[in-house]
Design a protein around this motif. Sequence first.
Motif, PDB file in Angstrom:
ATOM      1  N   ASN A   1       0.835  -1.196   0.000  1.00 30.14           N
ATOM      2  CA  ASN A   1       0.000   0.000   0.000  1.00 30.14           C
ATOM      3  C   ASN A   1       0.877   1.258   0.000  1.00 30.14           C
ATOM      4  O   ASN A   1       2.052   1.186  -0.345  1.00 30.14           O
ATOM      5  CB  ASN A   1      -0.994  -0.012   1.167  1.00 30.14           C
ATOM      6  CG  ASN A   1      -2.290   0.713   0.817  1.00 30.14           C
ATOM      7  OD1 ASN A   1      -2.299   1.838   0.353  1.00 30.14           O
ATOM      8  ND2 ASN A   1      -3.416   0.043   1.026  1.00 30.14           N
TER       9      ASN A   1
ATOM     10  N   SER B   1      -5.450  -5.736   1.398  1.00 34.77           N
ATOM     11  CA  SER B   1      -6.894  -5.959   1.194  1.00 34.77           C
ATOM     12  C   SER B   1      -7.207  -7.399   0.832  1.00 34.77           C
ATOM     13  O   SER B   1      -8.321  -7.716   0.416  1.00 34.77           O
ATOM     14  CB  SER B   1      -7.491  -5.008   0.145  1.00 34.77           C
ATOM     15  OG  SER B   1      -7.242  -5.445  -1.160  1.00 34.77           O
TER      16      SER B   1
ATOM     17  N   ARG C   1     -14.189   0.403   0.527  1.00 34.10           N
ATOM     18  CA  ARG C   1     -12.797   0.233   0.943  1.00 34.10           C
ATOM     19  C   ARG C   1     -11.868   0.928  -0.052  1.00 34.10           C
ATOM     20  O   ARG C   1     -11.156   0.284  -0.822  1.00 34.10           O
ATOM     21  CB  ARG C   1     -12.453  -1.252   1.036  1.00 34.10           C
ATOM     22  CG  ARG C   1     -13.284  -2.016   2.074  1.00 34.10           C
ATOM     23  CD  ARG C   1     -13.108  -3.515   1.935  1.00 34.10           C
ATOM     24  NE  ARG C   1     -11.738  -3.903   2.119  1.00 34.10           N
ATOM     25  CZ  ARG C   1     -11.175  -4.972   1.556  1.00 34.10           C
ATOM     26  NH1 ARG C   1     -11.867  -5.725   0.727  1.00 34.10           N
ATOM     27  NH2 ARG C   1      -9.918  -5.282   1.794  1.00 34.10           N
TER      28      ARG C   1
ATOM     29  N   ALA D   1      -8.237  -0.173  -0.682  1.00 32.35           N
ATOM     30  CA  ALA D   1      -7.856  -1.355  -1.459  1.00 32.35           C
ATOM     31  C   ALA D   1      -7.363  -1.002  -2.859  1.00 32.35           C
ATOM     32  O   ALA D   1      -6.776  -1.836  -3.539  1.00 32.35           O
ATOM     33  CB  ALA D   1      -9.035  -2.320  -1.549  1.00 32.35           C
TER      34      ALA D   1
END
Length: 556
Positions: free
Chosen positions: A180, A228, A457, A460
């Motif tokens: 991420n 995720s 989300r 993600a």
Amino acid sequence: MKKAYLALALAPLLLAGCSKPGTEQANDSKTAEAEQQVKTNFDTVYDSISAETLKKHTKTLASDEFEGRLPTTKGEELTIDYLTKHFKEFGLKPGNGDSYLQPVELLEITASGNEVLQIGSQTLQYKENMVVGTKREQEKVSLDNSELVFVGYGVNAPEYDWNDYEGVDVKGKTVVILVNDPGFENPEGDKFQGKTMTYYGRWTYKYEEASRQGAAGAIIVHETAPASYGWSVVANSWSGPQYSMVTDNGAADRVAVEGWISLNAAQKLFDEAGMDFAEMKQQAIAGPTAVPLEGLTASVEVSSELERSTSYNVIATLPGATKPDEHIIYTAHWDHLGKDESLEDDQIYNGAHDNATGTSALLTMAEAFSKLEPRQDRSMTFLAVTAEEQGLLGAKYYASNPVIPIEQTVANLNMDAMNILGRTKDVAVVGKGKSELEEYLAKAAERQGRHLVEEGRPEAGYYYRSDHFAFAKQGVPALYAEGGETPIDEATAEYRKRMNVIVQGCYHQVCDRFRDSWDFGGVVEDTQLFFDVGVHVANAEQWPDWKASSEFQRQK
């Protein structure tokens, strides 16, 4: 040119001014009658989009006969035959000259599966706590006591004044990277886009940047929340045949070894280097970070079988009535993960939800447009792409080698893993706020009594994880949306609770099979929604554009 346009635009008004008394009312009546007929035809076709049709296609494409729809296998042959057969039946024309197929040259790389990664004092086993592979066109690549450097999130983003590689030479070394981007752990702060993932958070970017920096290897630390998805998704997605596009230099500019290690393995590695993983992660969140893991190295040999092969995108077009050179392109990926014959029981990754549902919606959409009269102003093109599961390769290939010139591509509407959790009161826009296509979507949703919301989300990074992204990078406004999270009623809410466990647990697993118990009400609504958007974009005076805040813009 403008004067001529204005003259043509004013002509009907001038003629009306010269008409005989009573003609205006007759003309208005005919116009109203024609408009009502168009609306009636639209409503009829809209209502004809049915759960029965969507289920039929999904069930067939996700059947064991199709063997998980892995590119270049029997499953691909069956799939592209099924798609082209139906496109022909709907009366759609071949989208690539006289062919419904666009060849995509792929390099299939299959690691032996016997790889062992020696990292620090740990010996990590393939799929158990690490996966490794290569994009290089070589039968053997290796790291031999390659020095390790922790580079935080592995990001070089001038617009955010962030460079994790600044002041460190990683040439010939192996970089260890967090998954991420820095905004994920700082959602209320000013890092990147907060919890909404940017492209810098995608694993594809991290390997690309490590390659640009001259690293020999790049290893990402897996954590379920920021990734995720769980470790099993990494293990299943990275094992077996891996595909990349054929390059002129055999991908010699890529790092030799790309891989992942589990969180537990990473924590032990940092302990051995005299560091605390959690503390180093906090440092990486606070600002650009590059720290050698002193005295620690990585060694691994990756043995691969290489095979060049050809897979196919499938493309079909319904020519527009007045602007046939301008196209709205619907996309869905037809491929999945195929078979794993090392498994004892079920060996087929049927990919029912991901993405037999989206491919079914693509076919259903094509059939709907073929029934719609009169024909739309612009052309409607339906593109089923290959090798999405291997890194959006079919879409990337198309975007780099477009059958329809990018400057003639008005918009892209993408369908991936449709809503099998029942009807909803809301519509989740993935990457909300990026383009004017959302205005069309909002009107279409309003007609269904629904409203738009941000995806559940955003961390993600789903906007960067499906085929529309390849179009967005070329400047084409691209829309990706799905059923939201607010069920239409209590019965749907109960069904949703039960089914959501299966949907999430079966992502990229052999249990992603078609179930007769699936509620396709949400799939129907969302297919109708995208149909509505396409109709109105196809007949609009102006092309949709990106919002000013978007990172994507058309080349002027």
